[in-house]
Design an enzyme around this catalytic site. Structure first.
Site, PDB file in Angstrom:
ATOM      1  CE  LYS A  46     -48.578  59.058  24.915  1.00  9.71           C
ATOM      2  NZ  LYS A  46     -48.545  60.442  25.682  1.00  9.71           N
ATOM      3  CD  GLU A  47     -44.541  59.395  17.462  1.00  8.87           C
ATOM      4  OE1 GLU A  47     -44.884  60.588  17.094  1.00  8.87           O
ATOM      5  OE2 GLU A  47     -43.471  59.086  17.843  1.00  8.87           O
ATOM      6  CG  ASP A  68     -45.198  64.670  11.803  1.00  4.22           C
ATOM      7  OD1 ASP A  68     -44.081  65.211  12.116  1.00  4.22           O
ATOM      8  OD2 ASP A  68     -46.187  65.233  11.904  1.00  4.22           O
ATOM      9  CE  LYS A  70     -42.541  70.193  25.374  1.00  5.36           C
ATOM     10  NZ  LYS A  70     -43.616  70.906  25.632  1.00  5.36           N
ATOM     11  CE  LYS A  71     -41.601  67.442  14.158  1.00  8.54           C
ATOM     12  NZ  LYS A  71     -42.982  67.361  13.350  1.00  8.54           N
ATOM     13  CG  ASP A  74     -45.532  73.739  12.993  1.00 11.81           C
ATOM     14  OD1 ASP A  74     -45.777  74.663  13.840  1.00 11.81           O
ATOM     15  OD2 ASP A  74     -46.420  72.792  12.582  1.00 11.81           O
ATOM     16  CG  ASP A  90     -36.238  63.723  20.879  1.00 15.02           C
ATOM     17  OD1 ASP A  90     -34.983  63.732  20.947  1.00 15.02           O
ATOM     18  OD2 ASP A  90     -36.972  64.424  21.479  1.00 15.02           O
ATOM     19  CB  SER A 112     -39.400  63.596  14.075  1.00 17.79           C
ATOM     20  OG  SER A 112     -40.664  63.825  13.444  1.00 17.79           O
TER      21      SER A 112
END
Length: 962
Positions: A200-201, A454, A429-430, A667, A230, A194
């Protein structure tokens, strides 16, 4: 073909989808042929596996009469050996030293008793000269004792589990009666990666994670990888396409030379000798070639942002010229023919363009209607087609720099997925993105097990997937909902200043829970059973199964026995048996019949093997060795359909099915729901580490990370997911552990109060007790020594170091006085008034002389309001110590006991705050200006306080304001 039953004893197949961007060659679902076994064709009498003796030379069966006694004995011994290997357990418990555990439990009892006696003594001996100080300290100490009990009690039964990969190979990948060719009978795994923000990633980090997944040591045809973007970014999409291209040389290279780790960035960055233990003569040449290819790959990925921008600018310029021409033509028509056609737009939209000259359907660099982060279409792209079922060897030619003649060139399926987002819909969201992947993967590959990672957590141990499957395929594996791997991090300073590694949590708390009902789900590095994610309970409940029963235990007449046996029998409670309705399944999972049908297939394929000595229901050996059907375009629309933003309406996705919504720590809630149903989880610690990732080493980022976790815990406490309201299937100690998850942020209220008690004590001249008696000091000594003993024993059985334990204690206080207290405030305001509070960061870049430092980010200072409480505590305690020392030295009747007690506790606070203070100093003492500003403001406050109390009296050590 889709959703229907085969004419023979076969599982109903479900198609998979690819997108119109890519080709489709083969389907990734398994065609399962079920031979007659005691499981699906029961006969009277005890169930036994038939043994067919075979002549080794001719291969013809039933020649016992022609062979001599020696041959019969040899065949019997070989068969018995094979049965022993197949029945060998795949996991085992590695017990911790009983002496260590016994002493550990004794110390827990000693500390509990000493805490009880100490608190009783404190209540019975108030400090009448400072009753307010005594009252606050006693309240805090009672809460600390309660909080410590919640944290310590679940640690009574720590265990270590080990796996046997060789036994797994013998059982599932060796020739036997049911699998003469020795083809892999392992179940499929769908890997979810994901990402949500390409800025940022970084896409290069995500691409390396994908490459490490594609090259794992697991049957290629049983592995599928899904990347969830996403943010719908074209940058991520094209980076994944580049990764798919580079994988064609990287993955075979890893297989040929057994490369570890299989993340190219980590492998080529290793500081050890890369040629050690490499005996192939062509390794050096091929490594240089692949490394050069990786450097070129990095250049291409890092240049994608500029490439996309230049490409889009060029296409947009052409579109603007076309728009201008249309407008001019329209104007001429209006002037000449008085045409009343609508006026065309004069300016073309600033679109983001793909390399094939078409609009990118996702998010554009310049957002506009239907192309922004919260408003874009769904995208599914098969970047790597499903592999063939048979091995495909590479070639070796004079012009090729790589010799892959004996290497399997197949690659696992790789799919890019970006779910649809539209205004007015809650996207969650996630958790929402993960549920979209669950549905899309069920249509396309339907692996019975799901591993989520991740984007910055890559596969460090290529055999880790097999370790996780050992738990799922063991004799009691059908009761396992997930296998959690510990999180290990790279790029952290050696001293781990801010406890970023979280070793106390991962190596003590989760390992201890493994001895009860299993570890919590911590967000990444977790192998799930798909049916557990679907909300079903474990199979140890009452099971409704008849010869003519079908799905959910409902009667289904005129069905082939083998076909019925190959479908799952859903497990329900006896009390709910009469309430089961087949019509509820579409309401739970949505309107997709292909998705509903895939549930039955996933349940069957996730079962352990049936054995002669097992009373549990399993699948027949060799049932997952068949070929897979190709992808079909008809399922593309179905896969796109199930990731649409409206699909979850009026379903139980996010409520009882999939990742659970309603918390930023989805989670923990998702794992809690599974344990609440009676599932078991396991903790899998491998050597070397299964996965490795990155963690924020900067103080500000670390505080905000802790803030997010604590906020999620507060949300859990105020929701129905509070462990207090859990069902009876959640074990007592497991319930206490989950209860502690929701309660621990509230400890910050008492920590913050307790940290202000030493300054108040030193300023007032009083202490929390009236005098330092022998009883008080004895209780304090016993409590302290027992805590140190527990720490040493925890270090002993967990394998962490004392420094890591101490760093955790320090950051427990730092987080408790900053992020946790803000999280409690946010949670209370959200529950009472629906108000949400957020803290923004002011980013600052590091200076030029830090660019070559691996830990430059450690010294990067970014001010946040979370730093105000700890900074105030530090200054207050320092000033209070100086004030008390001066007053005691220059008074006629000094009270040294009060000074000693107050100074000791103030020093205890400052010792815990040392990492925070060091973080404020930056590199080489370069203190940011904002720290001086706050220090000055607080100093002014103390100056005003001094003016107020300048006429006070100092009499007998008491400090009385007049």
């Amino acid at each position: 073909m889709f959703g229907g039953s085969s004419s023979g004893p076969r599982i109903s197949t479900v198609s998979a989808s690819s997108s119109d961007f890519g080709s489709c060659t083969e389907f990734t679902n398994y065609v399962v042929t079920v031979p007659p076994t005691p499981d699906n064709n029961p006969e009277p009498g005890p169930a036994q596996i038939p043994i067919v003796k075979q002549d080794i030379g001719s291969g013809s069966p039933n020649k016992d009469q022609e062979s001599d006694d020696e041959t019969d004995l040899r065949i019997s011994e070989e068969h018995d050996t094979l049965l022993n290997k197949i029945s060998h357990p795949l996991t085992r418990i590695v017990k911790i030293s009983p002496i260590i555990i016994a002493i550990y439990r004794i110390l827990i009892v000693v500390r509990v008793l000493s805490l009880g006696l100490f608190l009783l003594w404190r209540v019975r001996n108030p400090n009448k000269k400072a009753i307010w100080l005594w009252f606050l300290s006693v309240i805090c100490e009672i809460w600390f004792a309660f909080s410590w009990l919640l944290d310590q009690i679940p640690k009574l039964f720590p265990v270590n589990h080990a796996t046997d990969i060789e036994a797994l190979k013998v059982k599932f990948e060796s020739p036997n009666e049911n699998n003469p060719t020795g083809k892999s009978d392992l179940p499929g795994i769908d890997v979810f990666v994901s990402t949500a923000d390409a800025e940022k990633e970084p896409p290069l980090v995500t691409a390396n994670t994908i490459l490490s997944i594609l090259s794992v040591d697991y049957p290629i045809e049983k592995l599928s990888c899904y990347i969830s973007d996403d943010g719908g970014s074209l940058l991520t999409f094209e980076a994944m396409a580049e990764a798919a291209s580079f994988a064609k040389i990287w993955v075979p290279f890893c297989r040929k030379h057994k490369i570890e780790p299989r993340n190219p960035e980590s492998y080529f960055g290793l500081k050890r000798d890369p040629y050690k233990d490499k005996v192939r003569h062509d390794f050096v040449r091929e490594r240089r070639y692949v490394k050069r290819g990786y450097e070129e790959f990095k250049v291409r990925v890092n240049a994608l942002s500029n490439s996309i921008r230049r490409r889009s600018d060029a296409f947009n310029s052409k579109e603007e010229i076309k728009a201008l021409e249309k407008w001019k033509n329209w104007k001429v028509k209006v002037e000449e023919d008085q045409d009343k056609e609508p006026r065309p737009p004069l300016v073309a939209p600033k679109a983001t363009w793909m390399s094939d000259g078409t609009y990118w359907p996702g998010t554009w660099a310049v957002p506009c209607l239907h192309h922004s982060r919260g408003d874009h279409a769904s995208v599914i792209q098969v970047l790597l087609d499903p592999p063939e079922n048979e091995m495909v060897k590479g070639t070796c030619g004079n012009e090729s720099a790589l010799d892959f003649e004996e290497v399997d060139m197949r690659l696992p399926m790789l799919v890019y997925v970006s779910r649809e987002k539209r205004p007015g819909y809650e996207h969650n969201k996630k958790a929402g993105a993960m549920n979209a992947l669950v549905r899309a993967s069920a249509i396309m590959s339907n692996g019975p097990f799901i591993l989520n990672l991740d984007c910055d957590h890559y596969v460090y141990n290529s055999r880790a997937f097999r370790d996780g499957i050992c738990f799922m395929m063991d004799s009691n594996g059908d009761r396992v909902c997930y296998v959690q791997f510990p999180q290990r991090f790279e790029g952290i300073d050696k001293s781990d200043r801010y406890a970023n590694k979280n070793t106390v949590f991962f190596d003590i708390n989760l390992r201890a829970l493994d001895g009860i009902q299993g570890p919590m789900y911590v967000g990444t590095g977790c192998l799930f059973r798909r049916t557990a994610l679907y909300g079903f309970g474990p199979p140890d409940y009452f099971m409704v199964e008849e010869k003519s029963s079908g799905c959910c235990g409902l009667r289904n007449k005129n069905r082939n026995p083998a076909t019925v046996a190959s479908e799952p029998v859903y497990y329900i409670d006896v009390e709910d048996e009469d309430q089961v309705d087949i019509s509820l399944i579409p309401k739970q999972f949505g309107s997709s019949s292909m998705l509903v049908n895939s549930v039955k297939v996933a349940e069957f394929q996730g079962r352990p093997l049936t054995t002669a000595h097992s009373s549990r229901r399993g699948r027949p050996p060799g049932s997952l060795t068949g070929s897979r059907e190709p992808l079909d375009y008809a399922t593309v629309n179905e896969a796109v359909n199930v990731i649409s933003c409206w699909y979850e309406d009026k379903t139980e996705w996010g409520v009882n099915v999939g990742w659970i919504y309603g918390s930023v720590t989805e989670d923990v809630v998702t794992g809690f729901r599974m344990h609440e149903k009676g599932w078991r989880s396991f903790y899998c610690v491998t050597e070397p580490d299964a996965f490795r990732g990155s963690a924020p080493i900067n103080l500000t980022d670390r505080l905000h990370q802790v803030l997010r976790w604590a906020t999620g815990s507060v949300e859990i406490f105020f929701s129905r997911n509070n462990a207090i309201f859990a069902g009876r299937k959640l074990k007592l100690l497991q319930r206490i552990a989950y209860l502690n998850v929701g309660i621990y942020p509230f400890t910050s209220i008492f920590i913050l109060t307790y940290c202000f008690l030493p300054p108040l004590s030193l300023f007032s001249g009083h202490f929390v007790v009236q005098t330092l008696t022998g009883s008080f000091l004895l209780y304090l000594l016993i409590i302290t020594l027992s805590l140190c003993g527990l720490a040493i024993l925890e270090v002993k059985w967990s394998g962490i170091t004392l420094e890591e334990w101490w760093r955790n204690e320090q950051f427990w206080l730092i987080g408790g006085t900053s992020a946790h207290i803000v999280a409690v405030l946010q949670g209370i305001l959200k529950v009472i008034a629906g108000i949400e509070i957020s803290f923004t960061l002011t980013s600052k870049s590091s200076t030029g002389d830090d660019e070559d430092d691996d830990f430059a980010d450690l010294y990067l200072f970014k001010w946040t309001a979370l730093m105000i409480p700890p900074l105030t505590i530090i200054i207050l305690n320092i000033v209070a110590i100086l004030f008390a020392v001066c007053r005691t030295v220059f008074t006629d009747n000094p009270q040294w006991s009060n000074l000693l007690g107050g100074t000791f506790f103030a020093g205890w606070v400052l010792l815990h705050m040392y990492p925070f203070a060091k973080g404020l100093m930056g590199r080489r003492g370069r203190t940011p200006t904002v720290v001086y500003v706050w220090s000055g403001l607080i100093a002014i406050c103390f100056s005003l306080l001094y003016v107020t109390i300048k006429n006070s009296e100092i009499d007998g050590g008491s400090f009385v304001l007049t």
